[in-house]
Write a protein that holds these residues in place. Structure first.
Motif, PDB file in Angstrom:
ATOM      1  N   ILE A 273     143.073  55.060 -19.475  1.00 53.65           N
ATOM      2  CA  ILE A 273     144.158  55.680 -18.930  1.00 53.65           C
ATOM      3  C   ILE A 273     145.830  55.730 -19.473  1.00 53.65           C
ATOM      4  O   ILE A 273     146.126  56.336 -19.834  1.00 53.65           O
ATOM      5  CB  ILE A 273     143.601  54.801 -17.444  1.00 53.65           C
ATOM      6  CG1 ILE A 273     142.645  55.993 -16.924  1.00 53.65           C
ATOM      7  CG2 ILE A 273     145.563  55.172 -16.828  1.00 53.65           C
ATOM      8  CD1 ILE A 273     141.736  54.960 -15.839  1.00 53.65           C
ATOM      9  N   GLU A 274     145.653  54.708 -19.867  1.00 54.69           N
ATOM     10  CA  GLU A 274     146.806  54.830 -20.206  1.00 54.69           C
ATOM     11  C   GLU A 274     147.597  55.102 -21.943  1.00 54.69           C
ATOM     12  O   GLU A 274     148.420  54.954 -21.708  1.00 54.69           O
ATOM     13  CB  GLU A 274     146.646  52.709 -21.270  1.00 54.69           C
ATOM     14  CG  GLU A 274     146.963  51.627 -19.309  1.00 54.69           C
ATOM     15  CD  GLU A 274     146.955  49.994 -20.032  1.00 54.69           C
ATOM     16  OE1 GLU A 274     145.609  49.534 -21.517  1.00 54.69           O
ATOM     17  OE2 GLU A 274     146.172  49.153 -19.263  1.00 54.69           O
ATOM     18  N   ARG A 275     146.536  56.015 -22.346  1.00 47.06           N
ATOM     19  CA  ARG A 275     147.126  56.213 -23.079  1.00 47.06           C
ATOM     20  C   ARG A 275     147.329  58.107 -22.878  1.00 47.06           C
ATOM     21  O   ARG A 275     147.420  58.157 -23.777  1.00 47.06           O
ATOM     22  CB  ARG A 275     145.733  56.308 -24.861  1.00 47.06           C
ATOM     23  CG  ARG A 275     145.626  55.415 -25.280  1.00 47.06           C
ATOM     24  CD  ARG A 275     144.197  55.242 -26.482  1.00 47.06           C
ATOM     25  NE  ARG A 275     143.191  55.485 -25.745  1.00 47.06           N
ATOM     26  CZ  ARG A 275     141.879  56.055 -26.409  1.00 47.06           C
ATOM     27  NH1 ARG A 275     142.051  56.742 -27.439  1.00 47.06           N
ATOM     28  NH2 ARG A 275     141.262  55.912 -25.638  1.00 47.06           N
ATOM     29  N   GLU A 276     147.119  57.663 -21.770  1.00 46.00           N
ATOM     30  CA  GLU A 276     147.376  59.450 -21.073  1.00 46.00           C
ATOM     31  C   GLU A 276     149.094  59.140 -21.742  1.00 46.00           C
ATOM     32  O   GLU A 276     149.606  58.617 -20.708  1.00 46.00           O
ATOM     33  CB  GLU A 276     147.153  59.741 -19.868  1.00 46.00           C
ATOM     34  CG  GLU A 276     147.561  60.728 -18.963  1.00 46.00           C
ATOM     35  CD  GLU A 276     147.565  61.580 -19.831  1.00 46.00           C
ATOM     36  OE1 GLU A 276     146.099  62.208 -19.569  1.00 46.00           O
ATOM     37  OE2 GLU A 276     148.180  62.894 -19.104  1.00 46.00           O
ATOM     38  N   LYS A 277     149.632  60.274 -21.961  1.00 50.32           N
ATOM     39  CA  LYS A 277     150.797  60.758 -22.453  1.00 50.32           C
ATOM     40  C   LYS A 277     152.277  61.113 -21.070  1.00 50.32           C
ATOM     41  O   LYS A 277     152.398  60.397 -20.504  1.00 50.32           O
ATOM     42  CB  LYS A 277     150.826  61.257 -23.156  1.00 50.32           C
ATOM     43  CG  LYS A 277     150.433  61.070 -24.846  1.00 50.32           C
ATOM     44  CD  LYS A 277     151.024  62.195 -25.854  1.00 50.32           C
ATOM     45  CE  LYS A 277     150.032  61.329 -27.599  1.00 50.32           C
ATOM     46  NZ  LYS A 277     148.964  61.403 -27.296  1.00 50.32           N
ATOM     47  N   GLU A 279     152.886  61.052 -17.613  1.00 46.62           N
ATOM     48  CA  GLU A 279     153.237  59.956 -16.649  1.00 46.62           C
ATOM     49  C   GLU A 279     152.606  60.128 -14.851  1.00 46.62           C
ATOM     50  O   GLU A 279     151.509  58.719 -14.863  1.00 46.62           O
ATOM     51  CB  GLU A 279     154.525  59.447 -16.581  1.00 46.62           C
ATOM     52  CG  GLU A 279     154.714  58.018 -15.381  1.00 46.62           C
ATOM     53  CD  GLU A 279     155.937  57.514 -15.383  1.00 46.62           C
ATOM     54  OE1 GLU A 279     157.036  57.840 -16.050  1.00 46.62           O
ATOM     55  OE2 GLU A 279     155.936  56.794 -14.405  1.00 46.62           O
ATOM     56  N   ARG A 282     148.792  60.246 -15.387  1.00 44.20           N
ATOM     57  CA  ARG A 282     148.585  58.584 -15.809  1.00 44.20           C
ATOM     58  C   ARG A 282     148.611  57.819 -14.465  1.00 44.20           C
ATOM     59  O   ARG A 282     147.279  57.136 -13.853  1.00 44.20           O
ATOM     60  CB  ARG A 282     149.519  58.326 -16.795  1.00 44.20           C
ATOM     61  CG  ARG A 282     148.763  56.471 -17.085  1.00 44.20           C
ATOM     62  CD  ARG A 282     149.577  56.243 -18.498  1.00 44.20           C
ATOM     63  NE  ARG A 282     150.906  55.947 -18.067  1.00 44.20           N
ATOM     64  CZ  ARG A 282     152.066  56.078 -18.398  1.00 44.20           C
ATOM     65  NH1 ARG A 282     151.495  56.875 -19.795  1.00 44.20           N
ATOM     66  NH2 ARG A 282     153.262  55.806 -18.726  1.00 44.20           N
ATOM     67  N   GLU A 283     149.734  58.223 -13.314  1.00 46.33           N
ATOM     68  CA  GLU A 283     149.511  57.308 -12.613  1.00 46.33           C
ATOM     69  C   GLU A 283     148.547  58.282 -11.253  1.00 46.33           C
ATOM     70  O   GLU A 283     147.756  57.380 -10.515  1.00 46.33           O
ATOM     71  CB  GLU A 283     150.980  57.430 -12.100  1.00 46.33           C
ATOM     72  CG  GLU A 283     151.017  56.646 -10.141  1.00 46.33           C
ATOM     73  CD  GLU A 283     151.688  55.344 -11.157  1.00 46.33           C
ATOM     74  OE1 GLU A 283     152.097  55.127 -11.503  1.00 46.33           O
ATOM     75  OE2 GLU A 283     150.799  54.574 -10.413  1.00 46.33           O
ATOM     76  N   LYS A 286     145.367  55.995 -12.299  1.00 44.74           N
ATOM     77  CA  LYS A 286     144.969  54.576 -12.619  1.00 44.74           C
ATOM     78  C   LYS A 286     144.838  55.139 -10.723  1.00 44.74           C
ATOM     79  O   LYS A 286     144.166  54.020 -10.211  1.00 44.74           O
ATOM     80  CB  LYS A 286     146.429  54.504 -12.539  1.00 44.74           C
ATOM     81  CG  LYS A 286     146.346  52.778 -11.978  1.00 44.74           C
ATOM     82  CD  LYS A 286     147.942  52.676 -13.170  1.00 44.74           C
ATOM     83  CE  LYS A 286     147.756  51.548 -12.747  1.00 44.74           C
ATOM     84  NZ  LYS A 286     149.508  51.075 -12.064  1.00 44.74           N
TER      85      LYS A 286
END
Lengths: 366, 158, 508, 429, 244
Positions: A273-277, A279, A282-283, A286
């Motif tokens: 998830i952190e590597r998802e560019k 934003e 990603r949010e 998460k």
């Protein structure tokens, strides 16, 4: 040990099992005989131990397509009487009959098997989920409160056929080759800790959901409590049961598509998830994981889930169980082993291994 | 001249006043290098190379800073106080020392100890030339003294 | 002559063959147990002053000192133990309430020791946590029951309809309990704060305010709003990662706090925002909370004051009615609820309270989690368990019983040097923890403290991963509330029922 | 004519430090040193130890033998610089001339010999005591003549050290000092008293408030000395004149270099010729306590000045911001360290703190809460701390009451000062 | 040369036939109609033997094998080359998960892609040096716990990332060579990517040539692109996690 005792024992606790799974779908909705699924699942004899097999077919009851169809097994006549009385109090019974079977010598304990085609007595508003909830409640009530009775199929124009025996025996017993469906799934069971109970065999179904499952999930305890919180009663104590309810909760009630359900049940790792560019994405991921943390299925699994509109294959997020997919024309195949597909589809257009946690989704066209 | 200057940093806020630095300095500079033998044996107990100071709740242990422009070295009449070319440490050669006290007079940290009777400098921190790591640093229970390299980076005992 | 000299609880045995008379023990004992006689060159020890903190034993370079229990005993008596007798003797001297420190030391049943964990065998694989992914990430805060989003965004992604309520993100489900600057030294606070930040978990101010030297660690601080409101101002609230209303603590449910004026130093005065030298009094209740709706008022006052971007929680002591109270708190709008069990620690509490009031955290967590689930509001708040976690296994069990995360206090202090001598209230902590005496506080080098506390977090997290791996679980969320992974040993049916677990020997 | 880039006259501490100073900046330029002595280098203060037999000649160099080679410095021994041509930039030594670009005059001091009756006829047994050759001559004389006693004129540093050397050679020695105390520039009566006691124990005679008015000799050999004003005659065959030294400025004077008591230098140790420098006992540099120039004939000053001169000669930049008198000495087993003004004038400006104990004495002289000087006797180990405090002219008001305390140390100093003392890593306060 | 038609044949029967043929001295066996039969070549210990399988062999192909060469025209399922001691497996299709699990020696060449946990716990021992050459891409956990030997990952198809995540996680020996480098893959914390040196290049060349020969590629084409080496940075990455 008598059959009834087996049931009580199996139903008193959770029953995990290792297995083989297989599924075939024609995406245009064209129905085809159960021969293929039978051959496919039977080829994976090594994955079962003769203590449970089963099939789910979609599109098999065209003449009752609008009726709820309950498959119910009874330990004894008394149970049947009580259950039928209860059903009649809640439904208009369009038809009821024994499920057609063949005599198979190898099957020692055979419960009473009946099917009921039903209409809800008082109609519900069309788009509301109330009718489905009503049906689920009925099925769960029977399974919870009626000793010696078990609703093992409760959808429309679909049916689950299962029992204690190897896939060949169970297929022969239920005359699977006589049915025609556009989705078929099958299961070959290798239960641990128990000699098997008919109701505990796969597929597990509720409404038109059916799930066949290979693996044992370590998160069972919390998945179940999470579902109980959402109003589900887990009465079978199988992993398959909670997986099915999770699909019902997330798919039917929360209206999430299979992609998202995949991201909940086999959540991406935080590092991923952190590597998802993007934003926003990603949010979203998460948030999805935070909200549905208790729905994460932990431990090894490969499942084939079907409802009347789709067949979906899904692996756990680190792919601890095998699953292979193939396509040929409008047909899509899923199985624990490639050979189980090749056997019935010699030259597929495409064979691939699904990525861990990435659902293979086959949707009905039109 | 390759020289890797090491220094002992004193963190006076964390000195607990136990004076174990002195105990271990003495032990390290003894013949046996064993505490009990050092203190209870027959030989003389060495003088520690550490000046311990205490005032109220504050205390610290200071030893030779091994200054870059060490006045003790620059003004030593005999060359007894010298800088070790390899390590950059300020060391003392007792043989050469005549006890002129030039170093004592000029050390702004006051960390050179003398032996009046022998008329020689008696003790001065050598950063434990005989050991791999300064004993006082290694044994300070609260890391109130630390060894750092010339960039101020802490050096841990390996 | 009813007067008695105070009980010598310990003796400091000196092995003369090892003692080199370096006098380190003399220099370090805050209780002046050891002394050196210059004339005779002999060392003496006055046992009556010994708190049993083991500092001298640890500092002695030759291992010449051993602290042992004083074997002097009263006549064996199942009821009138030495402990009770001496308590009465002490109270007869001055007619006061007996004070004590740390957590309950009475032998109540510790349920953690009657719960065992599961591991995978054959039917699913255990996981090697060192090499394979193993996730301990935990979020504390209110979660919605379901996700709300609008269809595909421009890039094909999903667009959240609204942000989920504020969460604090923890790299491991272990946090440091509330311990105020005042009850512990600034160096102890710094140690814990730095360790928490370095590890990615949270620490808690207690009701001591936030000292400016702790600002660098405020990203991961949970600040307490307690009945005394010490140090509470908008800045304090704004800096925090989360807010915690402290209603009660496990060591002294229903009791307030009292930092005597002599401990209110200049630094504490600034931090607590009270004049130096005045008593810092925390009333037993919040005088603006006399009922649950008042709590709601405070919760929302805090949310308003901080713009609804920080979780607001409530800490209560585990008492008989804990489950319904917790439910009320969640319904009052708390984003997390902290339950502190009967073994929770304290800097000072009346022994009678500490040792007799409250219920064990194991039962409280089980009851609260179950109650919230039954009411369908478990998602609405995170549950933090506190009170006597001594090992990573205790934590695993608490999480499986239903906690989202735990607070550790005593074990964190032990990592800083504490030997649980229970004399915190004297202010003479030899380890520099529960003291404000500059001579003693300097003993805790926060660099070392932070390293040690960090190590404890790391070690326990590794152990939790090992245990999870054994169960075939690779994310802590699959352990949370997963009581199937627990079995009781030697527990009654009622106890099993409250804990919601099966007895060992029962399969799935 | 020989050519060199740097020429140094004098091979003692200033000269040697000058070489090092030059090499800090200029690694290559040719350096030449002329010395009127015959040994490559030695610490002059060590001659008393040599006299006393405590060290060998081999223990006297303060730089090892390789020093000159390593630093590319050519050393001309037994080469007395006779003349400086300041304008033509050359120095005549040993008859030849050496052309230089930069010159350092580090000729040091010359023993001061008062006019004493009969001194010219006493060819044997009368010595001064500033160079190794002096010590060698005395030793030779003692050994050849089986000398048993001696009289040393001067109770200052040189006299005392000479006396100590003689005592160690078992020569019965009497010191004659004009002042009312020993080391009159350094000590007060109290301090002197302690040392006098110690000397007495070593059977060293001391005659205060007298001086030698005449030398009695026979056949050119000393037989005794007559005291003034007492008029008493002391029998002795060995008489050492050790009153002090004065800057050896003759050669500079002749070259037209500006001078007072010593050669006048600026903060870069330059004379009035910008390429001619002076350092050490011959130079009159800044006295930081007086705030004006003065000759401070001590080793550390010579070292510092030599180094500063060297750096500036080579084109670098260094400043000598002044030092102050200080002395470390051990007399009859009593270590003494003193700094600055120890006997302040009775003008009421000075405050004196003192403490005397068994075998130790400590005295601090303050002016406006700034230390002007101090004496440490007996216990000297932490005295170096004061060198810094005096140098930095630190206000001691905040720790005045601690100044005499037994455990005076760095901790007594304000935190800021401890920080200031250690640049970079050192003490974290 | 012996031909076996395995259609509908149980694996026990099939393996019996293979063993029988080998015992009778045959060295060349061709099997038709393979579909899911497990354990083909299991525990066979003989050099100079070639077995050709046409179809889809079942799980654990060549498990514990010591010497023979198996060529598969088709895909293989999970666990091919499991604990291989020596010999060779040449796969003209793709492979499922766990290829070369714990293999100690021998060689495996795969023309296509491979699944999860390939080369897991491979280890070299004395003269045994296990090698896997993969023509396509690999999924996650490639070379997990790897202790020795080498994996060459060619990524010829370039239709997806050359490997999945957790590449080389727990790796403590051996080397993985990735053509073009493991861009975009999450590496295990125990490994780092390095440039290859001459020694490495020599090894890669040797096996790339063989790969090209088996599957009809031009080795120069394969070797044109730069290779990167993924190796453990410490032999004891977990040394500091235990307290005694």
């Amino acid at each position: 040990m008598e059959y009834g005792q087996l049931k009580e024992r199996e139903r008193s606790g959770r029953v995990p099992s290792g297995c083989g799974v297989s599924g075939i779908m024609n995406r245009t909705g064209k129905v085809f005989s159960g021969d293929g699924i039978l051959a496919s699942i039977c080829s994976m004899t090594e994955r079962g131990n003769g203590l449970g097999s089963g099939y789910a077919g979609y599109g098999i009851y065209p003449e009752y397509a609008d009726n709820w169809c309950f498959h119910i097994m009874y330990d004894e006549r008394k149970a049947r009487e009580l259950v039928e009385e209860y059903i009649e109090s809640r439904f208009e019974v369009v038809n009821e009959e024994p499920i057609p079977t063949r005599k198979v010598d190898a099957l020692k304990y055979v419960p009473l098997l009946f099917r009921y085609f039903l209409n809800v007595k008082n109609g519900f508003a069309p788009e509301s989920a109330a009718e489905e909830d009503y049906v689920i409640k009925t099925a769960m009530d029977i399974n919870r409160n009626f000793k010696g009775a078990c609703v093992f199929s409760s959808g429309k124009n679909m049916g689950i056929f299962k029992g204690v025996g190897n896939p060949g025996e169970i297929g022969e017993f239920y005359r699977i080759e006589d049915y025609k469906g556009y989705i078929w799934t099958a299961h070959n069971r290798f239960p641990t800790n128990t000699v098997g109970w008919w109701g505990g065999a796969h597929p597990f179904g509720i409404l038109d959901w059916s799930v066949v499952h290979n693996g044992e999930i370590s998160s069972y305890g919390i998945n179940r409590r999470y579902l109980e919180n959402a109003g589900y009663y887990c009465t079978f104590f199988t992993d398959t049961e909670v997986i099915t309810y999770l699909f019902d909760l997330l798919g039917r009630k929360h209206k999430l598509d299979f992609e998202l359900i995949g991201k909940i049940l086999a959540a991406p790792f935080w590092s991923e998830i952190e590597r998802e560019k993007d934003e926003r994405n990603r949010e979203f991921l998460k948030t999805l994981r935070i909200i549905y943390s208790s729905a994460l299925i932990n431990g090894p699994f490969a499942i084939i889930v079907a409802n009347s509109t789709a067949m979906v294959g899904l692996n756990d997020r680190i792919k601890l169980r095998p699953l292979v997919a193939a396509e040929k024309g409008e047909f899509i195949y899923l199985a624990s082993e490639e050979s189980a597909i090749r056997l019935i589809c010699e030259n597929p257009d495409n064979v691939w291994m699904p990525d861990a946690g990435q659902p293979v989704i086959a949707k009905l066209k039109g | 001249m390759e020289r890797k200057a090491k220094k002992i940093v004193i963190k006076e806020n964390y000195c607990i006043g136990c004076r174990l630095c002195e105990v271990y300095c003495i032990t390290q500079h003894s013949k046996s290098k064993d505490i009990i033998k050092t203190y209870k044996g027959k030989g003389p107990v060495p003088v520690s190379g550490i000046c311990f100071e205490e005032k109220g709740s504050v205390s610290f242990a200071i030893q030779c800073r091994h200054c870059d422009d060490a006045p003790c070295v620059e003004n030593c009449l005999t060359g007894a106080m010298y800088r070790d070319k390899e390590t950059g440490r300020v060391l003392h050669n007792r043989e050469k020392c005549v006890g002129c006290w030039m170093c004592v007079m000029l050390c702004p940290f006051g960390v050179i100890k003398i032996d009046r009777a022998e008329k020689k400098v008696v003790s001065k921190c050598d950063l434990c030339i005989d050991g791999a790591f300064p004993a006082c640093v290694e044994h300070c229970p609260n890391e109130a003294i630390c060894l750092v390299d010339e960039d101020g980076k802490k050096i841990e005992k390996t | 002559m009813a007067r008695a000299k105070s009980a010598c609880e310990f003796v400091a045995e000196r092995d003369e063959s090892r003692c080199v008379k370096c006098q380190a023990c003399v220099r370090v004992c805050a209780n002046d147990v050891h002394s050196y006689d210059g004339d005779t060159g002999a060392l003496f020890s006055d046992y009556s002053k010994c708190a049993g903190c083991h500092f001298c034993e640890d500092i002695c370079p030759t291992g010449a000192l051993t602290i042992r229990r004083n074997l002097s005993d009263t006549r064996e008596n199942a009821n009138w133990t030495k402990d009770y007798i001496y308590k009465i003797i002490r109270q007869s001297e001055n007619g006061g309430v007996l004070l004590t420190g740390m957590g309950n030391d009475r032998p109540y049943r510790n349920y953690f020791e009657h719960i065992v964990l599961n591991a995978s065998q054959v039917t699913n694989p255990s996981i090697d946590p060192l090499r394979e992914p193993m996730e301990l990430k935990t979020f504390i805060g209110r979660k919605p029951d379901r996700i709300e989003f609008s269809g595909a965004g421009k890039s094909g992604g999903h667009v959240l309809k609204q942000k989920i309520p504020p969460q604090i993100e923890l790299e491991s489900p272990i946090m440091f309990s509330a311990m105020s600057f005042g009850s512990i030294s600034l160096n102890a606070c710094k140690s814990l704060a730095k360790a928490a930040c370095d590890f990615g978990v949270c620490w808690n101010t207690g009701e001591g305010g936030l000292h400016s030297e702790l600002y660098p660690y405020s990203d991961r601080v949970i600040v307490q709003i307690a009945s005394g409101r010490f140090g509470v101002n908008p800045d304090y609230l704004q800096r925090a990662a989360a807010l915690e209303i402290k209603v009660g603590q496990g060591a002294k449910p229903g009791i307030g706090g009292h930092l005597p004026g002599e401990k209110v130093s200049e630094e504490i005065s600034i931090t607590r925002m009270i004049p130096a030298g005045t008593d810092a009094l925390s009333p037993a209740p919040h005088h603006d909370i006399y009922s649950i709706e008042d709590l709601r008022q405070l919760i929302f006052a805090l949310k308003e004051a901080t713009g609804y971007v920080k979780p607001v929680g409530v800490k209560i002591a585990a008492v008989h009615n804990v489950a319904p109270i917790a439910s009320g708190i969640v319904r009052a709008g708390a984003d997390f609820i902290t339950v502190d069990g009967i073994r929770g620690g304290t800097g000072a509490a009346p022994a009678a309270i500490r040792d007799n009031v409250g219920i064990p955290i194991e039962l409280a967590v089980a009851a609260v989690d179950q109650r919230l689930r039954e009411e369908g509001i478990r998602n609405q708040a995170s549950l933090i368990a506190a009170g006597g976690f001594r090992t990573s296994a205790d934590i695993v069990k608490a999480i499986a019983l239903g906690a989202d995360a735990v607070y550790i206090g005593t074990s964190a202090l032990i990592s800083l040097g504490c030997h649980v001598c229970q004399k915190c209230y004297t202010g003479k902590c030899n380890w520099g923890i529960a003291t404000q005496d500059p001579y003693l506080t300097r003993r805790l080098n926060p660099e070392i403290g932070a390293r040690r506390a960090y190590n404890l977090l790391r070690a326990w997290s590794l152990e939790i991963k090992e245990m999870l791996g054994g169960m075939g679980i690779n994310a802590v969320e699959s352990l949370r509330g997963n009581r199937e992974q627990l079995r009781g040993v030697g527990l009654s049916e009622l106890e099993l029922k409250i804990l919601g677990i099966k007895h060992a020997g029962e399969s799935w | 004519m020989k050519k060199t880039k740097y020429l140094i006259i004098g091979n003692s501490v200033s000269g040697v430090n000058c070489v090092e100073g030059i090499r800090q900046v200029d690694k290559k330029g040719k350096i030449s040193i002329v010395s009127d002595e015959g040994v490559y280098n030695y610490s002059r203060p060590l001659i008393s130890y040599y006299l006393g037999g405590r060290i060998e000649k081999s223990g006297m160099p303060f730089r090892d033998e390789g020093f000159y080679g390593e630093n590319g410095a050519e050393l001309f021994l037994n080469a007395r610089a006779e003349k400086i041509d300041a304008l033509k930039k050359n120095v005549t030594a040993n008859g030849g001339a050496i052309e230089f670009e930069k010159l350092l005059i580090a000729t040091g001091g010359r023993p001061f010999v008062p006019r004493i009756e009969g001194i010219d006829s006493a060819k044997e047994g009368v010595f001064t005591f500033t160079k190794l050759s002096d010590a060698e001559a005395i030793i030779k004389y003692i050994e050849n003549e089986s000398i048993k006693n001696a009289v040393v004129l001067g109770g200052g540093l040189i006299g005392l050290k000479c006396a100590e050397g003689l005592i160690e050679r078992s020569i019965k020695t009497v010191i004659v000092e004009l002042a009312d105390r020993l080391l009159p520039n350094t000590l007060d009566k109290t301090a002197s008293g302690i040392i006098e006691e110690a000397l007495e124990k070593k059977e060293c005679g001391l005659i205060k408030e007298e001086t030698v008015s005449a030398i009695e000799s026979r056949g050119g050999r000393v037989e005794g000395v007559r005291l003034k004003p007492g008029g008493k005659t002391l029998k002795t065959n060995l008489f050492v004149i050790a009153i002090g030294v004065s800057p050896d400025i003759d050669i500079a004077k002749a070259a037209g270099i500006k001078h007072g008591r010593g050669i006048t230098v600026d903060s870069r140790m330059r004379t009035n010729f910008e390429y001619i420098y002076a350092a050490g006992d011959v130079a009159e540099g800044r006295d930081s306590l007086l705030g004006s120039n003065a000759v401070i004939a001590i080793w550390p000053v010579a070292a510092m000045q030599g180094r500063v001169a060297g750096i500036n000669m080579a084109g670098g930049s260094a400043v000598y911001d002044g030092m102050f008198p200080m002395n470390a000495v051990d007399i009859a087993g009593v270590p003494v360290v003193s700094f600055g003004i120890t006997n302040p004038p009775d003008t009421g400006e000075y405050e004196v703190l003192e403490k005397k104990g068994d075998g130790f004495y400590k005295k601090i002289v303050l002016k406006n809460n700034i230390i002007s000087g101090c004496i440490f006797l007996g216990k000297i180990e932490r005295s170096g701390i004061f060198s810094g405090i005096i140098r930095d002219r630190m206000d001691v008001t905040s720790f005045k009451k601690e100044l005499l305390s037994e455990d005076f140390g760095l901790l007594v100093l304000p935190k800021e000062y401890r920080k200031h003392m250690v640049v970079g890593e050192g003490i974290e306060v | 040369m012996m031909k076996i038609n395995a259609e509908g044949m149980h694996y026990r029967v099939l393996n019996e036939k293979i063993r029988g043929a080998l015992e009778s001295g045959l060295t060349d066996i061709s099997i038709e109609g393979v579909c899911g039969q497990r354990y083909i070549g299991a525990g066979l210990k003989k050099n100079g033997v070639c077995i050709t399988a046409n179809g889809i062999p079942g799980n654990d192909l060549g498990v514990f094998m010591d010497g023979p060469e198996i060529t598969v025209h088709g895909n293989v399922q999970d666990g091919a080359g499991n604990t291989l001691n020596s010999g060779r497996i040449i796969i003209h299709g793709s492979s499922g998960d766990l290829l070369g699990h714990s293999m100690r020696g021998g060689e495996i060449f795969v023309k296509g892609d491979v699944g999860y946990r390939v080369g897991i716990h491979m280890k070299e021992y004395k003269d045994f040096y296990p090698v896997i050459v993969i023509g396509g891409s690999a999924r996650s956990f490639l070379g997990e716990y790897m202790a020795g030997g080498m994996i060459i990952l060619l990524g010829l198809k370039k239709d997806r990332r050359i490997a999945g995540d957790f590449l080389g996680t727990g790796m403590h020996g051996g080397a993985i060579y990735a053509r073009g480098g493991p861009d975009g893959c999450q590496l295990g914390k125990e490994v780092k990517v390095f440039k290859v040196d001459g020694n490495d290049k020599e090894k890669i060349r040797k096996y790339a040539e063989r790969f090209a020969e088996y599957f009809g590629y031009a080795s120069e084409e394969i070797l044109k692109e730069e290779f990167f080496k993924i190796v453990p940075i410490t032999h004891r990455p977990y040394g500091k996690i235990y307290t005694y």
